[in-house]
Design an enzyme around this catalytic site. Structure first.
Site, PDB file in Angstrom:
ATOM      1  N   SER A 133       0.831  -1.214   0.000  1.00  0.00           N
ATOM      2  CA  SER A 133       0.000   0.000   0.000  1.00  0.00           C
ATOM      3  C   SER A 133       0.859   1.255   0.000  1.00  0.00           C
ATOM      4  CB  SER A 133      -0.862  -0.012   1.262  1.00  0.00           C
ATOM      5  OG  SER A 133      -1.434   1.253   1.481  1.00  0.00           O
ATOM      6  N   TYR A 158      -1.978   0.007  10.029  1.00  0.00           N
ATOM      7  CA  TYR A 158      -2.209  -0.641   8.722  1.00  0.00           C
ATOM      8  C   TYR A 158      -0.945  -0.545   7.868  1.00  0.00           C
ATOM      9  CZ  TYR A 158      -3.846  -1.019   3.881  1.00  0.00           C
ATOM     10  OH  TYR A 158      -3.983  -1.357   2.553  1.00  0.00           O
TER      11      TYR A 158
HETATM   12  N1  LIG Z   1      -8.504  -0.244  -2.348  1.00  0.00           N
HETATM   13  C1  LIG Z   1      -7.419   0.522  -2.117  1.00  0.00           C
HETATM   14  O1  LIG Z   1      -7.435   1.747  -2.330  1.00  0.00           O
HETATM   15  C2  LIG Z   1      -6.145  -0.116  -1.625  1.00  0.00           C
HETATM   16  C3  LIG Z   1      -5.019   0.723  -1.447  1.00  0.00           C
HETATM   17  C4  LIG Z   1      -3.832   0.158  -0.998  1.00  0.00           C
HETATM   18  C5  LIG Z   1      -3.764  -1.197  -0.731  1.00  0.00           C
HETATM   19  N2  LIG Z   1      -4.864  -1.991  -0.887  1.00  0.00           N
HETATM   20  C6  LIG Z   1      -4.730  -3.429  -0.587  1.00  0.00           C
HETATM   21  O2  LIG Z   1      -5.250  -4.162  -1.695  1.00  0.00           O
HETATM   22  C7  LIG Z   1      -5.838  -5.382  -1.238  1.00  0.00           C
HETATM   23  C8  LIG Z   1      -7.257  -5.483  -1.733  1.00  0.00           C
HETATM   24  O3  LIG Z   1      -7.985  -4.351  -1.246  1.00  0.00           O
HETATM   25  P1  LIG Z   1      -9.513  -4.104  -1.582  1.00  0.00           P
HETATM   26  O4  LIG Z   1      -9.693  -2.636  -1.723  1.00  0.00           O
HETATM   27  O5  LIG Z   1      -9.950  -5.008  -2.661  1.00  0.00           O
HETATM   28  O6  LIG Z   1     -10.166  -4.516  -0.179  1.00  0.00           O
HETATM   29  P2  LIG Z   1     -11.396  -5.449   0.138  1.00  0.00           P
HETATM   30  O7  LIG Z   1     -11.621  -5.357   1.612  1.00  0.00           O
HETATM   31  O8  LIG Z   1     -12.541  -5.123  -0.751  1.00  0.00           O
HETATM   32  O9  LIG Z   1     -10.864  -6.890  -0.233  1.00  0.00           O
HETATM   33  C9  LIG Z   1     -10.139  -7.707   0.635  1.00  0.00           C
HETATM   34  C10 LIG Z   1     -10.849  -9.050   0.698  1.00  0.00           C
HETATM   35  O10 LIG Z   1     -10.073  -9.893   1.550  1.00  0.00           O
HETATM   36  C11 LIG Z   1     -10.941 -10.631   2.372  1.00  0.00           C
HETATM   37  N3  LIG Z   1     -10.232 -10.961   3.606  1.00  0.00           N
HETATM   38  C12 LIG Z   1      -9.798 -10.088   4.559  1.00  0.00           C
HETATM   39  N4  LIG Z   1      -9.208 -10.765   5.556  1.00  0.00           N
HETATM   40  C13 LIG Z   1      -9.255 -12.087   5.216  1.00  0.00           C
HETATM   41  C14 LIG Z   1      -8.824 -13.276   5.838  1.00  0.00           C
HETATM   42  N5  LIG Z   1      -8.239 -13.243   7.044  1.00  0.00           N
HETATM   43  N6  LIG Z   1      -9.024 -14.454   5.207  1.00  0.00           N
HETATM   44  C15 LIG Z   1      -9.625 -14.502   3.994  1.00  0.00           C
HETATM   45  N7  LIG Z   1     -10.083 -13.403   3.351  1.00  0.00           N
HETATM   46  C16 LIG Z   1      -9.893 -12.209   3.960  1.00  0.00           C
HETATM   47  C17 LIG Z   1     -12.122  -9.711   2.631  1.00  0.00           C
HETATM   48  O11 LIG Z   1     -13.317 -10.434   2.951  1.00  0.00           O
HETATM   49  C18 LIG Z   1     -12.238  -8.947   1.324  1.00  0.00           C
HETATM   50  O12 LIG Z   1     -13.206  -9.520   0.466  1.00  0.00           O
HETATM   51  C19 LIG Z   1      -5.705  -5.360   0.285  1.00  0.00           C
HETATM   52  O13 LIG Z   1      -4.543  -6.083   0.630  1.00  0.00           O
HETATM   53  C20 LIG Z   1      -5.538  -3.899   0.606  1.00  0.00           C
HETATM   54  O14 LIG Z   1      -4.851  -3.715   1.825  1.00  0.00           O
HETATM   55  C21 LIG Z   1      -6.061  -1.471  -1.328  1.00  0.00           C
END
Ligand SMILES: NC(=O)c1ccc[n+]([C@@H]2O[C@H](COP(=O)([O-])OP(=O)(O)OC[C@H]3O[C@@H](n4cnc5c(N)ncnc54)[C@H](O)[C@@H]3O)[C@@H](O)[C@H]2O)c1
Length: 336
Positions: A133, A158
């Protein structure tokens, strides 16, 4: 190839799955469908994927070591992993650090053990891509953020867990030669987005005539990145595993691990972005000006040159296109 995709019911995961399936890959999706935000949205995303050729889904907790390690027996042909499952959200991590320890530290370590297990099998693990991130940059002031900069002062728990993911992954790449790429995403938005993020929060409040909270009195900048650009970046990275030769830090280091920024390289002022949402909604926002929040940062701005050079990453969606696409989707999803 067969790809294990963690977080398949998540925002980014669903779009990455769509892209991989569209080009004929087999995708084994896992997700624990937790209630950090409405699980009905996660189910709806899965419905969008289910029935497509090549897609299989299992509800699975990545912090459960036995469950993760058991996947190999059921899907012996997995040879690539895209690991996106995590507890996301900067502000939530201030109040709920335990959720981040479980999903982002224990869960990530389990995924590393999983790929280590693949390395010992005939097919090996050809590529491991995981989500980091922009939060790892913490309060860095030098813009644009470059992966050359020091990132050992995260300002949120985070961000600290995401930095830990990079370090843990580096050690596995070094020890077991797992070809690994960490992607630092920058504020992702678009259709099927997350209800805890500002495009959704602002759109819902504006459409319902509620005030929106504008932090730091609107004096902030974000490198908003459209979901289709992000998904293309993830797949580009998956297709370009580091060989390790001449990579890593220091002379003679052949660690096959790389970290890239996956942003838009065009930061937008918060108030300009609100104006674009207002135009897409056809209504003015009621702004409730607030001070800066703990854990938040003033600006994010990605240097994306290495990703462009190594796997042709080229984000092409300005907010003037991406925000109306999100608002259209939001209206359809909610029937408004
Ligand atoms: N969306 C953003 O702007 C952004 C920015 C930087 C980093 N990220 C990273 O990208 C990745 C995806 O983010 P996103 O926006 O799609 O988030 P999101 O929350 O929509 O997707 C993450 C998914 O992981 C699942 N999950 C969480 N913990 C879990 C566990 N212990 N076991 C199994 N499943 C689990 C959740 O149910 C969810 O569906 C994450 O790692 C997030 O930290 C996202």
């Amino acid at each position: 190839m067969t790809i294990l995709l963690t977080g398949a019911a998540g925002f980014i995961g669903m779009h990455v799955a769509e892209l991989l399936l569209a080009r004929g890959e087999r995708v084994v999706g896992i997700d624990n469908l937790n209630s950090y935000y409405d699980p009905a949205l996660k189910q709806a995303r899965l419905k969008n994927l289910e029935g497509r050729n090549g897609f299989t889904f299992e509800a699975l907790e990545i912090a459960d070591t036995d469950a993760v390690m058991g996947l190999t027996a059921r899907y012996p042909d997995i040879d690539r992993v895209v690991h996106l499952a995590a507890q996301a959200g900067v502000r939530y991590s201030i109040e709920h650090p335990g959720d981040y320890v479980r999903s982002n530290l224990v869960g990530h370590s389990n995924m590393l053990e999983f790929v280590r297990g693949l390395m010992g099998r005939p097919g090996g693990c050809k590529s491991f891509v995981y989500a980091s991130s922009s939060s790892v940059y913490g309060a860095n002031k030098e813009m644009p953020f470059s992966t050359e900069q020091k990132t050992d002062s995260p300002v949120s728990f985070y961000g600290a867990t995401k930095k830990a993911n990079e370090l843990l992954s580096y050690s596995y790449a070094h020890l077991y030669r797992v070809p690994s790429i960490g992607l630092r995403f920058f504020t992702v938005y678009g259709p099927w987005g997350r209800p805890d993020m500002s495009p959704w929060l602002f759109t819902s409040a504006i459409l319902e005539g509620r005030p929106i909270k504008v932090f730091n009195n609107g004096d902030m900048m974000r490198d908003f990145t459209y979901i289709a650009d992000i998904a293309a970046g993830v797949v580009g990275a998956l297709d370009t595993p580091p060989s390790g030769v001449g990579e890593g830090e220091g002379e003679g280091d052949t660690c096959p691990h790389k970290v890239y920024n996956i942003g838009n390289n065009k930061p937008v002022k918060l108030l300009d972005y609100i104006r674009v949402i207002e135009e897409a909604c056809g209504t003015k926002a009621i702004m409730d000006m607030q001070p800066m929040q703990a854990g938040d940062v003033y600006a994010t701005y990605a240097n994306i040159d290495p990703a462009s050079e190594d796997f042709g990453y080229a984000p092409s969606t300005p907010i003037e296109e991406g925000i109306p696409a999100f608002v259209d989707w939001y209206r359809k999803y909610h029937g408004v």
